[in-house]
Design an enzyme around this catalytic site. Structure first.
Site, PDB file in Angstrom:
ATOM      1  N   TYR A 162       0.885  -1.139  -0.054  1.00  0.00           N
ATOM      2  CA  TYR A 162      -0.242  -0.077  -0.054  1.00  0.00           C
ATOM      3  C   TYR A 162       0.701   1.144  -0.163  1.00  0.00           C
ATOM      4  O   TYR A 162       0.701   2.082  -0.917  1.00  0.00           O
ATOM      5  CB  TYR A 162      -0.899   0.019   1.118  1.00  0.00           C
ATOM      6  CG  TYR A 162      -1.466   1.097   1.701  1.00  0.00           C
ATOM      7  CD1 TYR A 162      -1.337   2.219   2.619  1.00  0.00           C
ATOM      8  CD2 TYR A 162      -3.001   1.232   1.179  1.00  0.00           C
ATOM      9  CE1 TYR A 162      -1.814   3.241   3.016  1.00  0.00           C
ATOM     10  CE2 TYR A 162      -3.697   2.342   1.456  1.00  0.00           C
ATOM     11  CZ  TYR A 162      -3.215   3.255   2.355  1.00  0.00           C
ATOM     12  OH  TYR A 162      -3.963   4.521   2.692  1.00  0.00           O
ATOM     13  N   LYS A 166       0.612   4.917  -2.345  1.00  0.00           N
ATOM     14  CA  LYS A 166       0.231   6.274  -1.943  1.00  0.00           C
ATOM     15  C   LYS A 166       1.584   7.327  -2.146  1.00  0.00           C
ATOM     16  O   LYS A 166       1.083   8.401  -2.586  1.00  0.00           O
ATOM     17  CB  LYS A 166       0.023   6.256  -0.497  1.00  0.00           C
ATOM     18  CG  LYS A 166      -1.380   5.712  -0.326  1.00  0.00           C
ATOM     19  CD  LYS A 166      -2.511   6.083  -0.850  1.00  0.00           C
ATOM     20  CE  LYS A 166      -4.040   5.582  -0.633  1.00  0.00           C
ATOM     21  NZ  LYS A 166      -5.013   6.174  -1.356  1.00  0.00           N
TER      22      LYS A 166
HETATM   23  C1  RM4 Z   1      -3.015   4.805   6.264  1.00  0.00           C
HETATM   24  C2  RM4 Z   1      -2.404   4.778   7.727  1.00  0.00           C
HETATM   25  C3  RM4 Z   1      -3.209   4.456   8.587  1.00  0.00           C
HETATM   26  C4  RM4 Z   1      -4.083   3.217   8.047  1.00  0.00           C
HETATM   27  C5  RM4 Z   1      -4.695   3.385   6.950  1.00  0.00           C
HETATM   28  C6  RM4 Z   1      -5.308   2.345   6.357  1.00  0.00           C
HETATM   29  O1  RM4 Z   1      -2.112   5.343   5.416  1.00  0.00           O
HETATM   30  O2  RM4 Z   1      -1.330   3.997   7.611  1.00  0.00           O
HETATM   31  O3  RM4 Z   1      -2.869   4.162   9.807  1.00  0.00           O
HETATM   32  O4  RM4 Z   1      -4.959   2.871   9.069  1.00  0.00           O
HETATM   33  O5  RM4 Z   1      -3.578   3.728   5.886  1.00  0.00           O
END
Ligand code: RM4
Length: 259
Positions: A162, A166
């Site tokens: 992930y 981002k």
């Molecule tokens: C964000 C961050 C948060 C997480 C979300 C899914 O970038 O890491 O802590 O809960 O992602």
């Protein structure tokens, strides 16, 4: 008061049936925009989108739901063809659709890596490409706001698939700011920290995790979707006409609190 500052504008918010996207759609509608509520085809998502559209309409706003998996070029084409046919133009694109199934590195699969990249990064590319062409051809400028994340700046042991997406979303907005600036189209990122949504609700049910994170956040609480919606609504407005290639961290101070 910001009501009316987006009157006459058409906004597309991807993945807006739930979570941050829902709060963004609600806020842009409150500010006067007609909101296209995009949602994916997974079970239950149409109901989330329908309830949002009903809420917006009940409050006197304008909205309609359009299903599309933003990772699929043909579905994105259909989404924007519908916007062109029914609204005529798009002023604001909010690339919100994103997934983050938490997964440890050793259990990471190519399929999961590809899916997260397809939705989060490729989806942002596909929607930005279609919307920016419509904005360019109309000649009235525009706003592209993408949901990057604090995870563009720091890693996550359960988010190795992930965090790169981002960081990529943020970088894409920086490059598009250069390309689209001459057309009066601004491109910016909003970077949420730990915002409590369905994406991490189960994660925070693990004993002690929520308390651990809240202790690290100077304002002392996890974020709410509406905390992010305000930053997006500002970037969508005329007040942000000279802001492009920028990012707004919405994290309660989490990122700077590292000592
Ligand atoms: C964000 C961050 C948060 C997480 C979300 C899914 O970038 O890491 O802590 O809960 O992602």
């Amino acid at each position: 008061m910001t009501e009316g500052r987006l009157k006459g504008k058409v906004a597309v918010v991807t993945g807006s049936g739930r979570g941050i996207g829902r709060a963004v759609a609600e806020r842009l509608a409150q500010d006067g925009a007609l909101v296209v509520v995009n949602f994916p085809g997974e079970p239950g998502e149409a109901d989330h989108a329908a309830s949002l559209v009903e809420e917006i309409r009940r409050a006197g706003g304008e909205a309609w739901p359009v299903e599309a998996d933003v990772s699929q070029a043909d579905q994105v084409a259909r989404l924007f063809d519908r916007v062109a046919a029914d609204a005529g133009y798009v002023d604001i694109l909010v690339n919100n659709a994103g997934i983050c199934p938490f997964q440890d590195w050793w259990g990471m699969t190519e399929a999961l890596w590809d899916r997260v990249a397809a939705v989060n990064l490729k989806g942002t590319f596909l929607c930005s490409h279609r919307a920016s062409r419509m904005m360019r051809d109309r000649g009235a400028g525009g706003r592209i706001i993408s949901l990057s994340s604090i995870s563009a700046l720091v890693g996550g042991a359960l988010q190795t698939h992930y965090t790169p997406t981002k960081a990529g979303v943020r970088s894409l907005m920086q490059s598009l700011a250069i390309v689209l600036g001459p057309y009066g189209i601004t491109c910016n990122s909003v970077m949420p920290g730990s915002i409590l949504t369905d994406i991490n609700r189960a994660h925070y049910e693990e004993p002690g995790l929520r308390a651990r994170d809240e202790a690290r956040i100077p304002v002392g609480r996890l974020g709410q979707p509406r905390d992010v919606a305000g930053a997006v609504a500002f970037l969508a407005s005329d007040e942000a006409a000279y802001i492009t290639g920028a990012d707004i961290l919405v994290d309660g101070g989490l990122f700077v609190n590292l000592q």
